[in-house]
Scaffold this motif. Structure first.
Motif, PDB file in Angstrom:
ATOM      1  N   ASN A   1     -20.219 -19.319   3.581  1.00 35.10           N
ATOM      2  CA  ASN A   1     -20.794 -20.646   3.335  1.00 35.10           C
ATOM      3  C   ASN A   1     -22.295 -20.604   3.093  1.00 35.10           C
ATOM      4  O   ASN A   1     -22.948 -21.651   3.055  1.00 35.10           O
ATOM      5  CB  ASN A   1     -20.496 -21.568   4.521  1.00 35.10           C
ATOM      6  CG  ASN A   1     -19.011 -21.856   4.662  1.00 35.10           C
ATOM      7  OD1 ASN A   1     -18.333 -22.075   3.661  1.00 35.10           O
ATOM      8  ND2 ASN A   1     -18.509 -21.845   5.881  1.00 35.10           N
ATOM      9  N   ARG A   2     -22.861 -19.421   2.960  1.00 33.47           N
ATOM     10  CA  ARG A   2     -24.306 -19.312   2.789  1.00 33.47           C
ATOM     11  C   ARG A   2     -24.668 -19.134   1.319  1.00 33.47           C
ATOM     12  O   ARG A   2     -24.173 -18.236   0.639  1.00 33.47           O
ATOM     13  CB  ARG A   2     -24.883 -18.153   3.591  1.00 33.47           C
ATOM     14  CG  ARG A   2     -26.370 -17.940   3.353  1.00 33.47           C
ATOM     15  CD  ARG A   2     -26.984 -16.969   4.302  1.00 33.47           C
ATOM     16  NE  ARG A   2     -26.960 -17.461   5.674  1.00 33.47           N
ATOM     17  CZ  ARG A   2     -27.536 -16.840   6.690  1.00 33.47           C
ATOM     18  NH1 ARG A   2     -28.180 -15.691   6.487  1.00 33.47           N
ATOM     19  NH2 ARG A   2     -27.463 -17.332   7.899  1.00 33.47           N
ATOM     20  N   LYS A   3     -25.572 -19.991   0.859  1.00 36.54           N
ATOM     21  CA  LYS A   3     -26.066 -19.882  -0.508  1.00 36.54           C
ATOM     22  C   LYS A   3     -26.987 -18.675  -0.630  1.00 36.54           C
ATOM     23  O   LYS A   3     -27.822 -18.426   0.234  1.00 36.54           O
ATOM     24  CB  LYS A   3     -26.826 -21.164  -0.886  1.00 36.54           C
ATOM     25  CG  LYS A   3     -27.281 -21.208  -2.341  1.00 36.54           C
ATOM     26  CD  LYS A   3     -27.940 -22.539  -2.658  1.00 36.54           C
ATOM     27  CE  LYS A   3     -28.380 -22.587  -4.113  1.00 36.54           C
ATOM     28  NZ  LYS A   3     -29.026 -23.888  -4.446  1.00 36.54           N
TER      29      LYS A   3
ATOM     30  N   THR B   1     -23.854 -15.695  -5.827  1.00 37.85           N
ATOM     31  CA  THR B   1     -24.337 -17.055  -5.565  1.00 37.85           C
ATOM     32  C   THR B   1     -24.062 -17.528  -4.143  1.00 37.85           C
ATOM     33  O   THR B   1     -24.757 -18.414  -3.642  1.00 37.85           O
ATOM     34  CB  THR B   1     -23.689 -18.053  -6.539  1.00 37.85           C
ATOM     35  OG1 THR B   1     -22.254 -17.990  -6.398  1.00 37.85           O
ATOM     36  CG2 THR B   1     -24.076 -17.731  -7.977  1.00 37.85           C
ATOM     37  N   ARG B   2     -23.064 -16.930  -3.483  1.00 36.65           N
ATOM     38  CA  ARG B   2     -22.734 -17.388  -2.134  1.00 36.65           C
ATOM     39  C   ARG B   2     -21.966 -16.307  -1.387  1.00 36.65           C
ATOM     40  O   ARG B   2     -21.133 -15.612  -1.979  1.00 36.65           O
ATOM     41  CB  ARG B   2     -21.904 -18.678  -2.204  1.00 36.65           C
ATOM     42  CG  ARG B   2     -21.702 -19.390  -0.881  1.00 36.65           C
ATOM     43  CD  ARG B   2     -21.041 -20.744  -1.094  1.00 36.65           C
ATOM     44  NE  ARG B   2     -21.926 -21.683  -1.769  1.00 36.65           N
ATOM     45  CZ  ARG B   2     -22.787 -22.483  -1.154  1.00 36.65           C
ATOM     46  NH1 ARG B   2     -22.879 -22.432   0.179  1.00 36.65           N
ATOM     47  NH2 ARG B   2     -23.538 -23.317  -1.830  1.00 36.65           N
TER      48      ARG B   2
ATOM     49  N   SER C   1     -14.605 -15.184  -7.540  1.00 34.12           N
ATOM     50  CA  SER C   1     -14.646 -15.091  -6.079  1.00 34.12           C
ATOM     51  C   SER C   1     -13.794 -13.910  -5.641  1.00 34.12           C
ATOM     52  O   SER C   1     -12.742 -13.624  -6.236  1.00 34.12           O
ATOM     53  CB  SER C   1     -14.116 -16.390  -5.457  1.00 34.12           C
ATOM     54  OG  SER C   1     -14.062 -16.284  -4.052  1.00 34.12           O
TER      55      SER C   1
ATOM     56  N   ARG D   1     -29.898 -16.898  -2.767  1.00 30.15           N
ATOM     57  CA  ARG D   1     -30.929 -17.157  -3.776  1.00 30.15           C
ATOM     58  C   ARG D   1     -31.736 -15.913  -4.123  1.00 30.15           C
ATOM     59  O   ARG D   1     -32.490 -15.903  -5.087  1.00 30.15           O
ATOM     60  CB  ARG D   1     -31.859 -18.261  -3.281  1.00 30.15           C
ATOM     61  CG  ARG D   1     -31.163 -19.599  -3.116  1.00 30.15           C
ATOM     62  CD  ARG D   1     -32.106 -20.660  -2.593  1.00 30.15           C
ATOM     63  NE  ARG D   1     -33.268 -20.814  -3.460  1.00 30.15           N
ATOM     64  CZ  ARG D   1     -34.335 -21.544  -3.129  1.00 30.15           C
ATOM     65  NH1 ARG D   1     -34.380 -22.151  -1.973  1.00 30.15           N
ATOM     66  NH2 ARG D   1     -35.357 -21.634  -3.962  1.00 30.15           N
TER      67      ARG D   1
ATOM     68  N   ARG E   1     -18.876 -15.223  -3.733  1.00 30.45           N
ATOM     69  CA  ARG E   1     -18.782 -15.980  -4.980  1.00 30.45           C
ATOM     70  C   ARG E   1     -19.894 -15.493  -5.898  1.00 30.45           C
ATOM     71  O   ARG E   1     -21.044 -15.358  -5.468  1.00 30.45           O
ATOM     72  CB  ARG E   1     -18.901 -17.474  -4.709  1.00 30.45           C
ATOM     73  CG  ARG E   1     -17.706 -18.037  -3.930  1.00 30.45           C
ATOM     74  CD  ARG E   1     -17.867 -19.524  -3.635  1.00 30.45           C
ATOM     75  NE  ARG E   1     -16.681 -20.057  -2.995  1.00 30.45           N
ATOM     76  CZ  ARG E   1     -16.433 -19.996  -1.683  1.00 30.45           C
ATOM     77  NH1 ARG E   1     -17.306 -19.413  -0.878  1.00 30.45           N
ATOM     78  NH2 ARG E   1     -15.327 -20.498  -1.171  1.00 30.45           N
TER      79      ARG E   1
END
Length: 356
Positions: free
Chosen positions: A147-149, A143-144, A190, A151, A171
């Motif tokens: 700090n970058r999501k 999911t990450r 994580s 998708r 994460r």
């Protein structure tokens, strides 16, 4: 020859949509349009309808939407660009890049309708790589990263490519019962991982393997996946800029000029033709998505002579409550244009050098 012609037509469509955005909003705001043209240089074909001359020019790159009084600060014509309210002028200038993003979104929908979306769900992990050592396993959904999501699984590859060898915090979610089909709340986890360089694949890798593309399940998911395709183009462009500024790549490796792009488009279209019309549609859709989104991004950069530079002056005018000195603004845009032309000559020379 047909492939080169297809590439030129593809460029023409992208430029046409960009300039049409300017044209449409100029007309909607009562601004006179002197000439609407595709291409640059001397006119090949030209006709006049009403107040506007419509032209196709010799060089198949670029275009223009010349408006009344656009470069004159004291034109008395009430239909002159500079005599319109600042919000009207902002709409006209911003419309070009916005139409490029709309075109990119349309072809993103074409792509998603064909192949679906690449969810960041692990198919497995590779033996001896950091992902296996960190305890990641099939079914985990990333999911990450830092700090970058994340998708899509392309986001993982893009981040590792633009941040080679960097220790990252991953994460992820692990589905209840080991499968997303079972329902239930997923467990959030994580872990810190440092990618290792693979001589075989010539890149830094975590050793993760992802599932392929899957069809979207409903209209909302379809639109979200299509919007993501445009977002990915934007994100990858800015990541490329970052690598360029950090000197991770050279200018001639990061920037492709019109000659090189036409060559690449022609080659991929030829490959698609060997596989059938659906493959050709997919190739063309991908190129229009990429090039149209890239043109939108480049034109929004705050560089004099580009739409972004002009928008910057208009925003300053909006804040100040009065316009900048037209003569000084014109000098700034002229200097920017000269630098852009010099840059284009450099890029064109580099394209030709690569072909020789």
């Amino acid at each position: 020859m047909l492939n080169i012609l297809a590439a030129i037509l593809l460029f023409g469509v992208i430029v046409l949509i960009h300039e049409f955005g300017h044209f449409l909003f100029a007309k909607l705001n009562g601004i006179g349009v002197v000439e609407f043209s595709i291409g640059m240089g001397p006119r090949l074909v030209s006709m006049v309808r009403g107040e506007t001359r419509y032209s196709i020019k010799v060089l198949p790159f670029g275009g223009s939407c010349m408006m009344v009084g656009e470069d004159m600060g004291d034109d008395p014509d009430p239909r002159a660009f500079n005599n319109k309210p600042v919000w009207a002028r902002i709409q006209v200038i911003a419309a070009g890049p916005v139409f490029n993003f709309l075109l990119a979104f349309f072809f993103a929908m074409v792509i998603v309708a064909q192949i679906g979306h690449d969810a960041p769900v692990l198919y497995g992990v590779m033996d001896g790589y950091p992902a296996q050592e960190a305890g990641l396993q099939a079914g985990d959904k990333i999911t990450r990263i830092n700090n970058r999501k994340i998708r899509a699984h392309r986001d993982v590859s893009l981040y590792l490519f633009s941040h080679p060898g960097e220790t990252v915090t991953i994460r992820y979610e692990r589905p209840a019962g080991g499968s997303w089909d079972n329902g239930g709340a997923a467990e959030r986890r994580s872990v810190q991982v440092t990618p290792v360089y693979s001589e075989e694949y010539q890149s830094h890798m975590l050793g993760v393997q992802f599932l392929g593309y899957e069809k979207t399940r409903n209209p909302l998911e379809f639109l979200q996946a299509s919007a993501y395709e445009v977002e990915y183009c934007v994100r990858s462009t800015f990541d490329s800029f970052g690598m360029l500024f950090r000197r991770q790549v050279k200018m001639d490796e990061a920037v492709a000029g019109p000659v090189q792009i036409v060559t690449m488009v022609g080659e991929t279209v030829e490959e698609g033709r060997e596989q059938g019309p659906v493959a050709v549609l997919f190739v063309i859709s991908n190129w229009i998505l990429l090039l149209s989104a890239s043109l939108g991004i480049m034109n929004l950069l705050p560089i004099p002579a580009l739409d972004g530079g002009r928008l910057l002056f208009l925003l300053v005018e909006l804040v100040r409550g009065r316009p900048m000195d037209p003569e000084k603004e014109g000098m700034v845009h002229m200097a920017g244009m000269m630098l852009l032309m010099a840059f284009m000559v450099l890029v064109l020379f580099n394209d030709i050098r690569k072909l020789l």
